[in-house]
Design a protein around this motif. Structure first.
Motif, mmCIF file in Angstrom:
data_model
loop_
_atom_site.group_PDB
_atom_site.id
_atom_site.type_symbol
_atom_site.label_atom_id
_atom_site.label_comp_id
_atom_site.label_asym_id
_atom_site.label_seq_id
_atom_site.Cartn_x
_atom_site.Cartn_y
_atom_site.Cartn_z
ATOM 1 N N ALA A 52 8.387 53.564 16.076
ATOM 2 C CA ALA A 52 9.018 53.815 14.783
ATOM 3 C C ALA A 52 8.591 52.763 13.763
ATOM 4 N N THR A 53 8.549 53.178 12.499
ATOM 5 C CA THR A 53 8.197 52.249 11.432
ATOM 6 C C THR A 53 9.251 51.157 11.315
ATOM 7 N N THR A 54 8.787 49.940 11.165
ATOM 8 C CA THR A 54 9.678 48.791 11.033
ATOM 9 C C THR A 54 9.506 48.174 9.644
ATOM 10 N N PRO A 55 10.444 47.300 9.233
ATOM 11 C CA PRO A 55 10.249 46.610 7.950
ATOM 12 C C PRO A 55 8.910 45.882 7.876
ATOM 13 N N ALA A 56 8.503 45.275 8.975
ATOM 14 C CA ALA A 56 7.207 44.581 8.983
ATOM 15 C C ALA A 56 6.064 45.566 8.777
ATOM 16 N N GLY A 57 6.184 46.760 9.361
ATOM 17 C CA GLY A 57 5.159 47.780 9.175
ATOM 18 C C GLY A 57 5.087 48.253 7.742
ATOM 19 N N LEU A 58 6.240 48.362 7.102
ATOM 20 C CA LEU A 58 6.273 48.773 5.692
ATOM 21 C C LEU A 58 5.615 47.720 4.812
ATOM 22 N N ILE A 59 5.886 46.464 5.095
ATOM 23 C CA ILE A 59 5.283 45.376 4.320
ATOM 24 C C ILE A 59 3.768 45.378 4.522
ATOM 25 N N ALA A 60 3.338 45.592 5.766
ATOM 26 C CA ALA A 60 1.901 45.629 6.039
ATOM 27 C C ALA A 60 1.235 46.776 5.287
ATOM 28 N N ALA A 61 1.897 47.945 5.259
ATOM 29 C CA ALA A 61 1.337 49.089 4.538
ATOM 30 C C ALA A 61 1.248 48.807 3.044
ATOM 31 N N ALA A 62 2.284 48.173 2.498
ATOM 32 C CA ALA A 62 2.281 47.842 1.070
ATOM 33 C C ALA A 62 1.148 46.892 0.731
ATOM 34 N N PHE A 181 -0.624 45.666 -7.559
ATOM 35 C CA PHE A 181 0.721 45.116 -7.332
ATOM 36 C C PHE A 181 1.801 46.181 -7.499
ATOM 37 N N ILE A 182 1.689 47.014 -8.544
ATOM 38 C CA ILE A 182 2.747 48.002 -8.771
ATOM 39 C C ILE A 182 2.747 49.045 -7.662
ATOM 40 N N VAL A 183 1.581 49.391 -7.135
ATOM 41 C CA VAL A 183 1.538 50.334 -6.018
ATOM 42 C C VAL A 183 2.152 49.705 -4.775
ATOM 43 N N GLY A 184 1.815 48.455 -4.503
ATOM 44 C CA GLY A 184 2.399 47.779 -3.357
ATOM 45 C C GLY A 184 3.909 47.664 -3.471
ATOM 46 N N ALA A 185 4.394 47.319 -4.658
ATOM 47 C CA ALA A 185 5.839 47.195 -4.872
ATOM 48 C C ALA A 185 6.535 48.540 -4.719
ATOM 49 N N ASN A 186 5.915 49.593 -5.237
ATOM 50 C CA ASN A 186 6.514 50.920 -5.116
ATOM 51 C C ASN A 186 6.552 51.406 -3.668
ATOM 52 N N ILE A 187 5.561 51.023 -2.870
ATOM 53 C CA ILE A 187 5.596 51.386 -1.454
ATOM 54 C C ILE A 187 6.768 50.694 -0.770
ATOM 55 N N LEU A 188 7.026 49.459 -1.130
ATOM 56 C CA LEU A 188 8.191 48.769 -0.573
ATOM 57 C C LEU A 188 9.485 49.462 -0.981
ATOM 58 N N ALA A 189 9.506 50.025 -2.183
ATOM 59 C CA ALA A 189 10.718 50.685 -2.680
ATOM 60 C C ALA A 189 10.868 52.093 -2.132
ATOM 61 N N GLY A 190 9.773 52.848 -2.065
ATOM 62 C CA GLY A 190 9.880 54.263 -1.723
ATOM 63 C C GLY A 190 9.286 54.675 -0.397
ATOM 64 N N GLY A 191 8.603 53.751 0.272
ATOM 65 C CA GLY A 191 7.922 54.119 1.506
ATOM 66 C C GLY A 191 8.834 54.648 2.586
ATOM 67 N N ALA A 192 10.037 54.132 2.655
ATOM 68 C CA ALA A 192 10.970 54.557 3.706
ATOM 69 C C ALA A 192 11.562 55.935 3.430
ATOM 70 N N PHE A 193 11.383 56.457 2.228
ATOM 71 C CA PHE A 193 11.999 57.729 1.854
ATOM 72 C C PHE A 193 11.027 58.907 1.906
ATOM 73 N N ASP A 194 9.842 58.717 1.308
ATOM 74 C CA ASP A 194 8.874 59.830 1.316
ATOM 75 C C ASP A 194 7.440 59.359 1.503
ATOM 76 N N GLY A 195 7.267 58.115 1.894
ATOM 77 C CA GLY A 195 5.928 57.574 2.090
ATOM 78 C C GLY A 195 5.333 56.921 0.866
ATOM 79 N N ALA A 196 5.916 57.184 -0.315
ATOM 80 C CA ALA A 196 5.466 56.574 -1.571
ATOM 81 C C ALA A 196 3.982 56.817 -1.814
#
Length: 252
Positions: A52-62, A181-196
């Motif tokens: 499962a995706t973890t917070p660390a995985g989300l940060i890495a993706a961003a 930067f804005i894409v990375g920040a948006n992934i942190l904000a929306g990645g857990a909901f729809d992948g951003a």
């Protein structure tokens, strides 16, 4: 009104060497971006045995997407403007900064670049799945449309402020950094909901290769709507009235 500056363009653009070079630059930039961004997700799945995706995985993706987009925009900026996103191209078209015919060339190149990147990833990883974008539990399609719209608004607004605005001055040199930067920040904000996604081409490639098309329309409607609103707002409020004169290619 910005909408009055929309231009269809000349049919010779479809075969003009400069336009074809620009389209090729968009293809390569998109391939670089998707290969690194999608590849980072596949690497996470490999390392965690499809965990499962973890917070660390989300940060890495961003971080992966932010770094890759910074490079992709930078290498294409002086040739095509470094759009690396059909929604950004649409925003530039709405603001009268690119013709419709050139936009079509860009869209084709961007979509092909994403598909080729995903095919290369699937081959290079021994057949691993290129996961298509999907909605998380308790996130409806229209919730995701609004999310994609707002995130893409922020992205295209940033593009206008740092790359399109003729009054940008020296801030133009930081455009690729700000866009990444804005894409990375948006992934942190929306990645857990729809992948951003914020980028129809980024969603298109994995969908083609994996054959997963559920709610795919969300990743077109949201980004295109957000891009249009950002282009209209920034052009109307901050660029103001000007004659219909295309910006130099490097500025969009």
């Amino acid at each position: 009104m910005p909408i009055t500056k929309i231009a269809i363009g000349n049919t010779t653009e479809a075969t003009h060497p400069e336009a074809l070079r620009a389209a090729l630059a968009e293809f390569i930039s998109m391939l670089i971006f998707v290969f690194a961004g999608e590849g980072s997700g596949m690497a996470f799945s490999k390392l965690t045995s499809d965990g499962a995706t973890t917070p660390a995985g989300l940060i890495a993706a961003a971080l992966a997407h932010a770094f890759a987009l910074f490079v992709a925009v930078s290498v294409g900026a002086n040739i095509s403007g470094g759009h690396v996103n059909p929604a950004v191209t649409f925003g530039a078209f709405i603001g009268g900064n690119i013709t419709f015919l050139r936009a079509i060339l860009y869209w084709i190149a961007q979509l092909l670049g994403s598909v080729v990147a995903c095919l290369l990833l699937k081959f290079a990883t021994g057949g691993m799945e290129t996961a298509a974008f999907a909605l998380s539990a308790n996130v409806g399609a229209w919730n995701a449309v609004v999310l994609e719209m707002v995130m893409t608004f922020g992205l295209v607004y940033t593009v206008y402020a740092t790359a399109v605005d003729p009054k940008k001055g020296d801030v133009g040199v930081v455009a690729p950094i700000a866009i990444g930067f804005i894409v990375g920040a948006n992934i942190l904000a929306g990645g857990a909901f729809d992948g951003a996604s914020m980028n129809p081409a980024v969603s298109f490639g994995p969908a083609v290769v994996s054959g997963a098309w559920e709610n795919h329309w969300v990743y077109w409607l949201g980004p295109f709507a957000g891009a249009a609103v950002a282009a209209l707002v920034y052009d109307l409020l901050f660029i103001g009235q000007r004659t219909h004169e295309q910006l130099p290619i490097a500025d969009y």
